[in-house]
Each structure stands twice: as structure tokens, then as C-alpha cells.
Design a protein around this motif. Structure first.
Motif, PDB file in Angstrom:
ATOM      1  N   LEU A  18       0.842  -1.187   0.000  1.00  0.00           N
ATOM      2  CA  LEU A  18       0.000   0.000   0.000  1.00  0.00           C
ATOM      3  C   LEU A  18       0.881   1.241   0.000  1.00  0.00           C
ATOM      4  CD1 LEU A  18      -2.339  -1.274   2.823  1.00  0.00           C
ATOM      5  CD2 LEU A  18      -3.213  -0.495   0.613  1.00  0.00           C
ATOM      6  N   ALA A  19       0.452   2.257  -0.730  1.00  0.00           N
ATOM      7  CA  ALA A  19       1.149   3.539  -0.682  1.00  0.00           C
ATOM      8  C   ALA A  19       0.118   4.651  -0.607  1.00  0.00           C
ATOM      9  CB  ALA A  19       2.035   3.727  -1.905  1.00  0.00           C
ATOM     10  N   GLN A  20       0.386   5.597   0.258  1.00  0.00           N
ATOM     11  CA  GLN A  20      -0.474   6.777   0.387  1.00  0.00           C
ATOM     12  C   GLN A  20       0.410   7.966   0.056  1.00  0.00           C
ATOM     13  OE1 GLN A  20      -0.762   9.443   3.213  1.00  0.00           O
ATOM     14  NE2 GLN A  20      -1.743  10.248   1.374  1.00  0.00           N
TER      15      GLN A  20
ATOM     16  N   SER B 297     -12.066  -1.687  -7.346  1.00  0.00           N
ATOM     17  CA  SER B 297     -13.153  -2.661  -7.184  1.00  0.00           C
ATOM     18  C   SER B 297     -12.637  -4.037  -6.775  1.00  0.00           C
ATOM     19  CB  SER B 297     -13.954  -2.773  -8.486  1.00  0.00           C
ATOM     20  OG  SER B 297     -13.108  -3.159  -9.556  1.00  0.00           O
ATOM     21  N   ASP B 298     -11.339  -4.293  -6.961  1.00  0.00           N
ATOM     22  CA  ASP B 298     -10.747  -5.561  -6.523  1.00  0.00           C
ATOM     23  C   ASP B 298     -10.372  -5.525  -5.043  1.00  0.00           C
ATOM     24  OD1 ASP B 298     -10.904  -6.668  -9.061  1.00  0.00           O
ATOM     25  OD2 ASP B 298      -8.880  -6.029  -9.622  1.00  0.00           O
TER      26      ASP B 298
ATOM     27  N   GLN C 258       2.114  -6.426  -6.784  1.00  0.00           N
ATOM     28  CA  GLN C 258       3.308  -7.273  -6.839  1.00  0.00           C
ATOM     29  C   GLN C 258       3.262  -8.437  -5.862  1.00  0.00           C
ATOM     30  OE1 GLN C 258       7.141  -5.284  -6.760  1.00  0.00           O
ATOM     31  NE2 GLN C 258       8.116  -7.066  -5.846  1.00  0.00           N
ATOM     32  N   ASN C 259       2.847  -8.179  -4.632  1.00  0.00           N
ATOM     33  CA  ASN C 259       2.915  -9.212  -3.599  1.00  0.00           C
ATOM     34  C   ASN C 259       1.621 -10.004  -3.423  1.00  0.00           C
ATOM     35  OD1 ASN C 259       5.487  -8.157  -3.021  1.00  0.00           O
ATOM     36  ND2 ASN C 259       4.624  -6.659  -1.606  1.00  0.00           N
ATOM     37  N   GLY C 260       0.631  -9.724  -4.262  1.00  0.00           N
ATOM     38  CA  GLY C 260      -0.666 -10.352  -4.035  1.00  0.00           C
ATOM     39  C   GLY C 260      -1.368  -9.671  -2.867  1.00  0.00           C
ATOM     40  N   HIS C 261      -2.004 -10.455  -2.022  1.00  0.00           N
ATOM     41  CA  HIS C 261      -2.612  -9.918  -0.794  1.00  0.00           C
ATOM     42  C   HIS C 261      -3.815  -9.016  -1.044  1.00  0.00           C
ATOM     43  CE1 HIS C 261       1.721 -10.229   1.068  1.00  0.00           C
ATOM     44  NE2 HIS C 261       1.184 -11.415   0.849  1.00  0.00           N
ATOM     45  N   ALA C 262      -4.474  -9.146  -2.190  1.00  0.00           N
ATOM     46  CA  ALA C 262      -5.620  -8.276  -2.470  1.00  0.00           C
ATOM     47  C   ALA C 262      -6.670  -8.367  -1.378  1.00  0.00           C
ATOM     48  CB  ALA C 262      -6.236  -8.634  -3.830  1.00  0.00           C
ATOM     49  N   GLU C 263      -6.928  -9.583  -0.900  1.00  0.00           N
ATOM     50  CA  GLU C 263      -7.969  -9.763   0.119  1.00  0.00           C
ATOM     51  C   GLU C 263      -7.607  -9.037   1.407  1.00  0.00           C
ATOM     52  OE1 GLU C 263     -10.062 -13.361   2.717  1.00  0.00           O
ATOM     53  OE2 GLU C 263      -8.836 -13.861   0.974  1.00  0.00           O
TER      54      GLU C 263
ATOM     55  N   GLY D   4      -7.614  -5.186   0.912  1.00  0.00           N
ATOM     56  CA  GLY D   4      -8.976  -4.666   0.865  1.00  0.00           C
ATOM     57  C   GLY D   4      -9.629  -4.631   2.233  1.00  0.00           C
ATOM     58  N   ASP D   5      -9.413  -5.667   3.003  1.00  0.00           N
ATOM     59  CA  ASP D   5     -10.018  -5.714   4.332  1.00  0.00           C
ATOM     60  C   ASP D   5      -9.442  -4.614   5.227  1.00  0.00           C
ATOM     61  OD1 ASP D   5     -11.852  -7.363   6.121  1.00  0.00           O
ATOM     62  OD2 ASP D   5     -10.025  -7.303   7.336  1.00  0.00           O
ATOM     63  N   PHE D   6      -8.132  -4.410   5.161  1.00  0.00           N
ATOM     64  CA  PHE D   6      -7.509  -3.350   5.952  1.00  0.00           C
ATOM     65  C   PHE D   6      -8.021  -1.980   5.506  1.00  0.00           C
ATOM     66  CE2 PHE D   6      -3.862  -0.355   6.456  1.00  0.00           C
ATOM     67  CZ  PHE D   6      -3.918  -0.246   7.841  1.00  0.00           C
ATOM     68  N   LEU D   7      -8.168  -1.780   4.193  1.00  0.00           N
ATOM     69  CA  LEU D   7      -8.647  -0.478   3.712  1.00  0.00           C
ATOM     70  C   LEU D   7     -10.095  -0.224   4.104  1.00  0.00           C
ATOM     71  CD1 LEU D   7      -6.978  -0.200   0.189  1.00  0.00           C
ATOM     72  CD2 LEU D   7      -6.380   1.042   2.276  1.00  0.00           C
ATOM     73  N   ASP D   8     -10.913  -1.266   4.126  1.00  0.00           N
ATOM     74  CA  ASP D   8     -12.284  -1.072   4.613  1.00  0.00           C
ATOM     75  C   ASP D   8     -12.270  -0.541   6.046  1.00  0.00           C
ATOM     76  OD1 ASP D   8     -13.586  -1.836   2.288  1.00  0.00           O
ATOM     77  OD2 ASP D   8     -13.829  -3.930   2.904  1.00  0.00           O
ATOM     78  N   PHE D   9     -11.311  -0.997   6.826  1.00  0.00           N
ATOM     79  CA  PHE D   9     -11.149  -0.515   8.196  1.00  0.00           C
ATOM     80  C   PHE D   9     -10.637   0.934   8.208  1.00  0.00           C
ATOM     81  CE2 PHE D   9      -8.144  -0.100  11.841  1.00  0.00           C
ATOM     82  CZ  PHE D   9      -9.068  -0.170  12.888  1.00  0.00           C
TER      83      PHE D   9
END
Length: 414
Positions: A85-87, A104-105, A302-307, A310-315
């Protein structure tokens, strides 16, 4: 505007690709102005709270200053060690290179729907959203109430009134009647607010650069002739005046009026300056739009981890967390739920942000979805001050910037 949460990523191995024991690495920009209010504390607290409910996920956070964070992320990506993640300040180059997840992913439908639509739209590259707005601000006209009272004037609603107010302030010995920061620090912001005020902008409705439009040339001719040429912008040439210096001068009581974003509230308040805010005047009335600025969150593939991302970003984008961040740093929420909460709040710190919040729904953002914008912005920062300099040519400078923009646009996808 102000930008940056800076978190860095440890270079090296990725977390496992399974559903447990995943380490998410977040690089963010620092919105604080001292170690005491660094964004590192915000993110560390957020990560600790998230980890306490998700035993298989660890969030490693690194925060860099806005001066460094975009470069740090680029270096990581170029070295093959992209963070999860980058902000940071821009997303389009990474989207064009195929390095980002589509929003959306990652985000739940509920979180996506809560994002303010004009900010989500600005996060699109080729009609697909890759950039998630993280923090926002708008610009309004700040004026020094004490200086205005001394000159017997009221806040302007048109350009003619602004020029007349500036003349009255100058006659009273005000150092900077209207501070016009067109120096290289953030000239692209002051420029855009004036272009919008004149009825145009950097691009047209379909995203084609229009720096050399007739309206834009008229806007800068007016600035050169009616403000700068009449010595109403202060002792420092606009092309050499940076935004930070203009803000500092306002906080020192030396500026009659200038455009500013929410951080100026605290800066001026600390020095005891009595100020008011009004919408930026237009040529004959209210400006077509206020300038909005957003900073961006993005997820790298690059590292995968979409799930897990996404869950962390929902938080991260829950109403509570968005409000906490916005209130801590005096920025505008990027979600509807948090915006509603702030606009109906009785907190004094929320009330002072309402003029900016009111501008946000109709604000216009930089053309950040264009991969050419970074180079165009850099060219504006370096050259626009020449348009209002003695002997300068507004039409000549804008024509050259248009050529730069056209060339940059044709050389990039987006």
C-alpha cells in the motif's frame, strides 16, 4: 495543497500468500508539522487496532515527509520491492504501468459507495478507478479582518472589488495587499485557482489541456496589469514568492488577502490573527469552482494480498477513522458518512472547516488521472511566474506551457 502521509516499506521478502501470517507494508506521507503530531502515530495506532482483531495479518508502516515519500515509493517499485500500500501524491503512472489493483478488486461495495463521487472520479485512469482518495482540501479566500477594518473595506466578490480592496490596503501601508505565490513551491495551485476564477482551467470537459485558452490568457493579463503591475502584490515578485512564505506572512499580519487551505487556520490562529474566509471571487461574481486537492491511497499488485489489503482499507475508511484523521490534521473527509458527521457536528474545530467542506462537492481537482500531469505541473511551477513579471507575456508563457502539455500528453498513455 498539503500532501503526504509517509510510510515506508521494508525492502525484502513478502509475506506468505496464504490467508494467514501476511505482512502488509504501507508507505505513507507525513501530514504532521512536528514529531509530536507525525502521521506515524496515527498509522501505528490504526495498525495496532486492526492487528488486535486480525491475528494473521501484520501491518508495517513507514512514514516519510512529503518531500521524500513519492520518490521513496518510486525507488521501491523500480527496485522490484513495491509496498503493498502507498499513500502518496499521485497514482496514474503506476496505474498506466499495470502495477496497481483496481479499486473494485480491493474495497467492499459499501466502502466504494461511501467515497465522494467527484473524488472517486478523479481517481480513474482510462475510466477505471485505481486511486482511492485519502485526504482532501479546498481553497478559499482568507482576509485579515483587522487590516480590512482599518482600510474601511469589505471582502470582495468580484475581481474589480478585489483590486479595489488591494489598492485600499496598499494605501494603508499593508506589505502584501494580495499575496500571489507563483513561486516554484506550489505555483500550480495558485494558478489553477485563478484559472477557475476566470472561467476556465487546465483542461476542458473531456480532459484536453487548455492552458492557452482565451479565458486563461485574459486571466493572467488581468493579474499582470491590475494587480502585479499596480504594485498590489507585495515586495517579493510573485514568481519568487512561495506558498509557505505567503502563509507565514499572513500569520504575521502582513497580508491583506490570499487564497489558502485549511492548515492556514491553525497557523494564523496560533499568531492571533483575526481572519475571515469567503469564496474566491470570479471575474464578475463567484468563481466557476473552487480548487480541490486530494491525496491518494493505492494497492500494489506485486505481492498479491488483495484480500488482506482490501479488508484493511475497509477498516481505514470507516467513518470513525476518517474523522479522526481529518480532525487531527485539519483536512476534509473523503467519504460521505464522515463529511455528514463533520458538517452536522457542534465541535468548533469542525465548524471552522465548513467553508472548505461546502466548496468540496463542486470543487475541481488537478487532472491527476493524466500520466502527463506531473511534468505539466513541474513546467507550470517553473515558468508561470514569468507571465506576470515586468515585460513578461501572459499569452507567450501560456502558449509555451500548452506546447509542453500537448507534447507530454501525446508521449504518454492516459
Amino acid at each position: 495543497m498539503v500532501s503526504a502521509l509517509g510510510m515506508t516499506a521494508v525492502l525484502g521478502g513478502c509475506g506468505s500468500t496464504g490467508s494467514s501470517d501476511v505482512t502488509l507494508r504501507l508507505v505513507a506521507a507525513d501530514y504532521g508539522d512536528s514529531p509530536a503530531n507525525s502521521s506515524k502515530k496515527y498509522w501505528d495506532d490504526l495498525a495496532a487496532e486492526y492487528e488486535s482483531h486480525h491475528s494473521g495479518v501484520k501491518v508495517e508502516v513507514s512514514v516519510y515527509s512529503w518531500n521524500d515519500v513519492d520518490r521513496k515509493v518510486k525507488e521501491m517499485v523500480d527496485a522490484g520491492h513495491a509496498p503493498d500500500l502507498a499513500q502518496i501524491g499521485a497514482y496514474a503512472d503506476y496505474a498506466a504501468a499495470g502495477k496497481l489493483y483496481q479499486v473494485s478488486d480491493l474495497l467492499s461495495i459499501r466502502t466504494q459507495a461511501d467515497l465522494l463521487s467527484q473524488l472517486s472520479d478523479a481517481g480513474e485512469w482510462k475510466h477505471t478507478q485505481y486511486g482511492i482518495p485519502f485526504a482532501a482540501s479546498t481553497r478559499v479566500l482568507f482576509y485579515n479582518k483587522t487590516l480590512f477594518a482599518g482600510a474601511g473595506i469589505t471582502p470582495p466578490t468580484t475581481w474589480d472589488q478585489l483590486a479595489a480592496d488591494a489598492r485600499a490596503l496598499k494605501d494603508k501601508g499593508v506589505k502584501y495587499p494580495y499575496a500571489l505565490p507563483l513561486g516554484p513551491e506550489e505555483a500550480q495551485a495558485e494558478t489553477m485557482q485563478w484559472l477557475l476564477s476566470g472561467g476556465s482551467g487546465y483542461t476542458d470537459d473531456v480532459g484536453t489541456y487548455t492552458l492557452d485558452s482565451a479565458q486563461n490568457m485574459e486571466t493572467f493579463a488581468w493579474l499582470k496589469d491590475e494587480l502585479v503591475g499596480k504594485d498590489l502584490t507585495g515586495p517579493v515578485a510573485p514568481g519568487k514568492l512561495n506558498r509557505a512564505d505567503a502563509f507565514a506572512a499572513f500569520a504575521d499580519g502582513q497580508v491583506g488577502m490570499l487564497t489558502g487551505h485549511p492548515t492556514l487556520i491553525q497557523q494564523a490562529g496560533r499568531k492571533g490573527v483575526k481572519f475571515g474566509t469567503v469564496p474566491m471571487p470570479g471575474r464578475t461574481g463567484k468563481a466557476r469552482a473552487s480548487m480541490g486537492v486530494a491525496d491518494w491511497m493505492m494497492g500494489f499488485r506485486q505481492n498479491g494480498h488483495a484480500e488482506q489489503i482490501g479488508d484493511f482499507l475497509d477498516f481505514v475508511y470507516s467513518e470513525k477513522n476518517v474523522l479522526t484523521f481529518s480532525r487531527t490534521y485539519g483536512l476534509l473527509p473523503v467519504t460521505g458518512s464522515a463529511s455528514t458527521a463533520m458538517s452536522t457536528s457542534g465541535k468548533s474545530s469542525d465548524k471552522v472547516l465548513r467553508p472548505f467542506l461546502d466548496q468540496l462537492p463542486t470543487s475541481e481537482l488537478y487532472p491527476v488521472g493524466k500520466t502527463s500531469w506531473a511534468s505539466v505541473s513541474a513546467a507550470v511551477k517553473q515558468n508561470i511566474g514569468q507571465a506576470v513579471a515586468p515585460g513578461g507575456s501572459p499569452s507567450g508563457v501560456l502558449t509555451r506551457l500548452q506546447s509542453t502539455a500537448t507534447a507530454a500528453d501525446s508521449g504518454t498513455a492516459g
